[in-house]
Write an enzyme that holds these catalytic residues in place. Structure first.
Site, short mmCIF file in Angstrom:
data_model
loop_
_atom_site.label_atom_id
_atom_site.label_comp_id
_atom_site.label_asym_id
_atom_site.label_seq_id
_atom_site.Cartn_x
_atom_site.Cartn_y
_atom_site.Cartn_z
CB SER A 1 17.89 -10.36 -10.38
OG SER A 1 18.91 -10.65 -9.49
CG ASP B 1 16.50 -17.75 -7.86
OD1 ASP B 1 17.72 -17.86 -7.63
OD2 ASP B 1 15.95 -16.67 -8.13
CG HIS C 1 18.54 -15.58 -10.29
ND1 HIS C 1 17.63 -15.11 -9.36
CD2 HIS C 1 19.27 -14.52 -10.67
CE1 HIS C 1 17.83 -13.81 -9.20
NE2 HIS C 1 18.81 -13.43 -9.99
#
Ligand SMILES: *[C@@H]1O[C@H](CO)[C@@H](O)[C@H](O)[C@H]1NC(C)=O
Ligand SMILES: *[C@@H]1O[C@H](CO)[C@@H](O)[C@H](O)[C@H]1NC(C)=O
Ligand SMILES: *[C@@H]1O[C@H](CO)[C@@H](O)[C@H](O)[C@H]1NC(C)=O
Ligand SMILES: *[C@@H]1O[C@H](CO)[C@@H](O)[C@H](O)[C@H]1NC(C)=O
Ligand SMILES: *[C@@H]1O[C@H](CO)[C@@H](O)[C@H](O)[C@H]1NC(C)=O
Ligand SMILES: *[C@@H]1O[C@H](CO)[C@@H](O)[C@H](O)[C@H]1NC(C)=O
Ligand SMILES: *[C@@H]1O[C@H](CO)[C@@H](O)[C@H](O)[C@H]1NC(C)=O
Length: 851
Positions: free
Chosen positions: A704, A795, A827
């Site tokens: 991320s 995601d 995610h």
């Protein structure tokens, strides 16, 4: 935006991509990577005296299609490379380590001072791609601090399968087990168990409600004080879909509800959901069930644009004429701190405004009274209020607030704690006074409390004095347990201040605390803390004595034990680099931040002999997501696996991380891709300067925002890293802004607090160019090292196209890229098999390029 360092389908989805020229050696293909890593090689040679490393002869299991850049999937049933068997076995051994998830304390039925602790543990079941949850009970006799008691555990744990939630009643005489339906039309099941048998089974049809929320956010199941009712949060029933066809205008359905021949169902209106991890989930609504009759009723009086969650029963009023009532958290359908009518993504985003509400509870089975109840706002004036908890004596309602996040637009920030005094008659009229208990800390002096970083209170967080509340909070790189006297606001650290380990709180009974302690080099242990009688709970930390309640005969594989025994860790203080001399820094943002260094060999001291630099383990820089999240000194099996493979780890809590005060956190807003990149390089310089790492063997790993940083680092500092590994990375913010569930994040992180007011659903070309400039893709042309990408196809936070765009651009430039795509992952990429395949590949990839 955070992805914890935890966490694949070898089959069709696995791509092995490279466009480097190569040659075949027997059946193996050896890439010629010298050309593309010339400067890296030079740097290495100068350090290691010109010796050619194994790195050059690394072997790729790949065929000609791959060499020409085409996508190839391994043939059916193909095993992973033989060289990864050892890593696979080691990682499986780490996955066999159970984790302690929850515990419930149950007062002794023998009338003694002791109590039972029911511990819920879990183990990963890799073949089933699932988690096994099992319960075990230990009896804690009434203890005096001086003696170490003999703990009696139940002989075996028992697996609880198919349960979504397990909620014991306050007295411990009953337990509610919730089993959510596997499909849209099946009923939800509530089982109420007594000490010896099933007391009642409630089947709630899908026309009443869908799945009960167990998401840790909207989730809330609460027993009433008399244990006759349970309040909970479930999905509202599905809207009926329109019917088209011949008899559509009448009903289109026969008496059984089946479609008449010649008719079909349409889709109806699109219903907006809460984004990442809530795809297709319907609005959370409150229900109350009568435990003895099984009747279930919806809670009336909540506006349609409010999503309700975290429900608790208000104390039973002294007069029995006053109806019972509920307190819950309500989130409006649109976040009014951003000008947009939409639902912005909720998961990991504490900056969504929310309020406490009070509403009369329905009596299931009885017709509602003639005056329709209306939910009233309790926390007007505070932009965020959640985790409501009543003190045992019913006099105080305490709650957490993320108002610093709501007011700045940062998705997570320093929290505060507040209290509402609750009237004894239970009648709430007019505005209630809100008292601040713990305020947001802007910056703290060295060693002082850095602020509250806690997003969830346990079900009963109170000591039996009705005024001391315990919670777990991030304190720089550690998680600690704090005791807070709600009346005076005084606070003390309860967990041992001698260790650098991290703590979490599980439950309380009388004046005892059940907690977990773990560290990067030590798996979780169950700890019992108690306060010597007569001591004030909030006077200094010394009065709390801790002892381990170890689960008997818990053994780990020998290779896990051996590897863990030689690991050591320390927390490093890193001076904040002065990134921009023109920018006036707040006091807090100029303070040092931290990095956790974990050595696999036990030595954190540099070898004295220069020539022995090769004996220094290769280093992996590990970066958390968010960016407003934190790497803690707690155990992570994936990180421990990488250590066991022989890598040193450097977890950098760059400025913007939680646990360091609000000014340091806010300093990152508007500076992503610069300040955070500089901080990571400063931490790396520090360990290299101390001789703890070989500058020629450094990799970077992150998910991320951590993946964003990994990609930035190999672009902005191409000579300092051997390889980068990115999990669902943010690569191009100018494209992400149009497809993510949190476009507000893009604005706030790129423009700073001003991004809140300048936020728009239709970004201008000028805005897009700023978003582009802060993205890793702006530095793409400088990348020259091989990269590994792990992407979750479902995601919604950082949609997979963001990673793929970057991957394709690297391939077009002739860079070596490997991608594993997980078709069903979100995610976090945390489904057990995906997590396993991710870290197995990370381990094998790191060994290939770093040893
Ligand atoms: C804590 O334990 C130590 C011994 O381990 C004992 O000397 C001390 O009195 C205990 N303190 C309290 C407050 O019980
Ligand atoms: C339409 O409904 C009428 C009355 O319910 C019924 O007699 C007729 O068979 C239906 N037509 C079709 C095509 O289902
Ligand atoms: C709910 O349960 C109680 C027993 O716990 C029972 O006395 C009462 O009648 C029930 N209420 C309704 C409305 O069914
Ligand atoms: C946000 O902060 C809280 C502590 O305040 C922490 O528990 C939570 O994990 C954080 N969330 C993310 C996504 O980092
Ligand atoms: C709290 O629990 C302790 C025993 O752990 C007991 O000595 C004390 O009296 C209790 N206090 C109250 C107010 O019940
Ligand atoms: C980044 O995203 C923008 C907006 O979608 C797009 O125009 C641009 O081509 C992307 N950049 C790269 C290098 O893919
Ligand atoms: C926000 O919008 C105002 C007015 O259009 C502009 O002056 C300002 O520069 C913008 N701020 C940022 C950070 O782009």
């Amino acid at each position: 935006m955070a992805v914890a360092l935890v966490a694949a389908s070898a089959s069709a989805s696995r791509l092995l991509l490279t466009t480097n020229p190569g040659r075949f050696v027997g059946c193996r293909w050896v890439p010629q990577r010298r050309g593309s890593h010339g400067s890296q090689q030079k740097l290495r040679s100068s350090v290691s005296g010109g010796s050619v490393r194994r790195k050059d002869s690394c072997v790729v299991r790949a065929m000609d299609q791959v060499a020409s850049g085409k996508v190839m999937s391994p043939s059916a049933g193909e095993k992973t490379d033989a060289s990864s068997d050892a890593e696979s076995e080691l990682l499986q051994a780490f996955y066999a380590i159970p984790s302690i998830d929850k515990a419930w304390t149950i007062p002794s039925r023998k009338g003694e001072g002791g109590f039972d602790v029911v511990v819920a543990m879990s183990q990963v079941n890799l073949p089933a791609n699932a988690k096994r949850t099992f319960l075990s009970t230990v009896y804690i006799p009434e203890t005096t601090a001086a003696t170490t008691p003999d703990y009696h555990w139940s002989p075996f744990p028992f697996e609880i399968s198919g349960a979504s939630l397990i909620v014991p009643s306050p007295s411990g005489a009953k337990v509610l087990i919730i089993r959510n339906p596997k499909d849209a039309t099946s009923p939800t099941k509530l089982e109420i168990w007594g000490p010896g048998q099933l007391l009642r089974e409630i089947f709630v049809p899908s026309s009443v409600h869908g799945s009960i929320y167990g998401d840790g956010w909207f989730e809330g199941v609460s027993w009433s004080q008399n244990e006759e009712f349970v309040a909970y949060v479930a999905e509202e029933p599905a809207l009926s879909r329109p019917i088209f066809g011949q008899n559509a205008s009448t009903s289109g359905q026969n008496s059984n509800g089946a479609l008449e021949a010649g008719n079909w169902k349409g889709q109806g209106d699109w219903v907006e959901d809460w984004g990442e991890s809530y795809s297709g989930k319907r609005r959370p609504v409150l229900f109350v069930a009568n435990v003895s009759t099984g009747a279930v009723q919806v809670v009336e009086g909540i506006a349609r644009d409010v999503s309700a969650g975290q429900v608790v029963w208000a104390p039973q009023a002294a007069s029995s004429d006053t109806p019972q009532s509920l307190v819950f958290v309500g989130w409006s359908s649109y976040a009014d701190n951003f000008t947009t009518p939409r639902k912005l993504g909720m998961k990991y985003c504490f900056n969504r405004p929310c309020y406490l509400y009070h509403v009369e509870a329905p009596v299931p089975g009885k017709e509602p009274s003639n005056a329709a109840p209306v939910a009233t706002k309790l926390s007007e004036g505070v932009s965020s209020a959640f985790s409501p908890r009543f003190s045992p004596n019913g006099k105080m309602l305490v709650f957490l607030s993320a108002q610093a996040a709501v007011n700045s637009g940062a998705h997570n920030a320093t929290n505060s704690l507040h209290c509402i005094d609750w009237p004894a008659d239970g009648i709430i009229s007019g505005k209630r006074q809100i008292r601040d208990v713990i305020n947001v800390v802007q910056h703290a002096e060295e060693g002082a409390f850095p602020g509250l970083y806690c997003s969830n209170l346990i079900a009963n967080p109170w000591l039996n004095d009705s005024s001391t509340l315990l919670l777990a909070s991030s304190w720089r790189s550690q998680q600690v347990i704090l005791a807070i006297d709600v009346e005076s606001g005084t606070m003390t650290k309860v967990s041992s201040s001698e260790s650098m380990a991290s703590w979490n709180i599980l439950g309380m009974q009388n004046s005892c605390v059940v907690a977990i302690e773990s560290s990067p080099t030590k798996v979780q242990s169950l700890m019992l803390g108690h306060l010597a009688s007569g001591d004030s709970p909030v006077k200094g930390g010394k009065e709390w004595n801790w002892s381990a309640i170890n689960v008997p005969s818990l053994r780990f594989a020998a290779k896990v034990e051996t590897a863990m025994q030689s690991m050591r860790y320390e927390i490093l203080q890193v001076p904040a680099p002065m990134t921009d001399p023109l920018k006036s820094l707040s006091e807090g943002s100029g303070q040092p931040f931290e990095a956790i260094f974990v050595s696999p060999t036990g030595s954190i001291n540099p070898p004295t002999d220069e020539a022995r630099i090769e004996s220094i383990p290769p280093l992996v820089v590990v970066l958390h997501g968010g960016p407003h999240s934190v790497s803690q000194t707690s155990f992570s099996r994936n990180a421990a696996f990488l250590s066991a493979l022989g890598f040193s780890l450097l977890h950098v809590n760059y400025r913007g991380s939680l646990g360091f005060g609000e000014e340091a956190l806010q300093s990152l807003l508007g500076n992503v891709g610069r300040q955070d990149v500089g901080d990571v390089l400063a931490a790396l310089d520090l360990v290299i300067g101390n001789g703890m790492a070989d500058p020629a063997r450094v990799a970077v790993l992150g998910g991320s925002h951590g993946g964003f940083l990994a990609a930035h680092l190999v672009g902005q500092a191409p000579d300092r890293f051997t390889t980068a590994i990115a999990r669902n990375p943010v690569c191009n913010v100018s494209s992400m802004v149009g497809i993510t569930d949190i476009p507000d994040w893009c604005y706030v992180e790129a423009f700073g607090k001003e991004g809140m007011t300048n936020y728009t659903e239709a970004p201008s070309v000028k805005d897009l160019s700023v978003l582009y400039q802060c993205s890793p893709i702006a530095h793409l042309s400088k990348v020259k090292v091989p990269t590994l990408f792990l992407l979750g196809a479902q995601d919604r936070r950082v949609p997979v196209s963001n990673g793929f765009q970057y991957v394709q651009a690297l391939r077009a430039r002739g860079q070596e890229v490997k991608v594993i795509l997980f078709p069903e992952d979100l995610h976090a990429i945390d489904r057990p098999q995906s997590d396993f395949e991710s870290f197995l590949n990370i381990g094998v990839w790191l060994k290939r390029f770093m040893q």
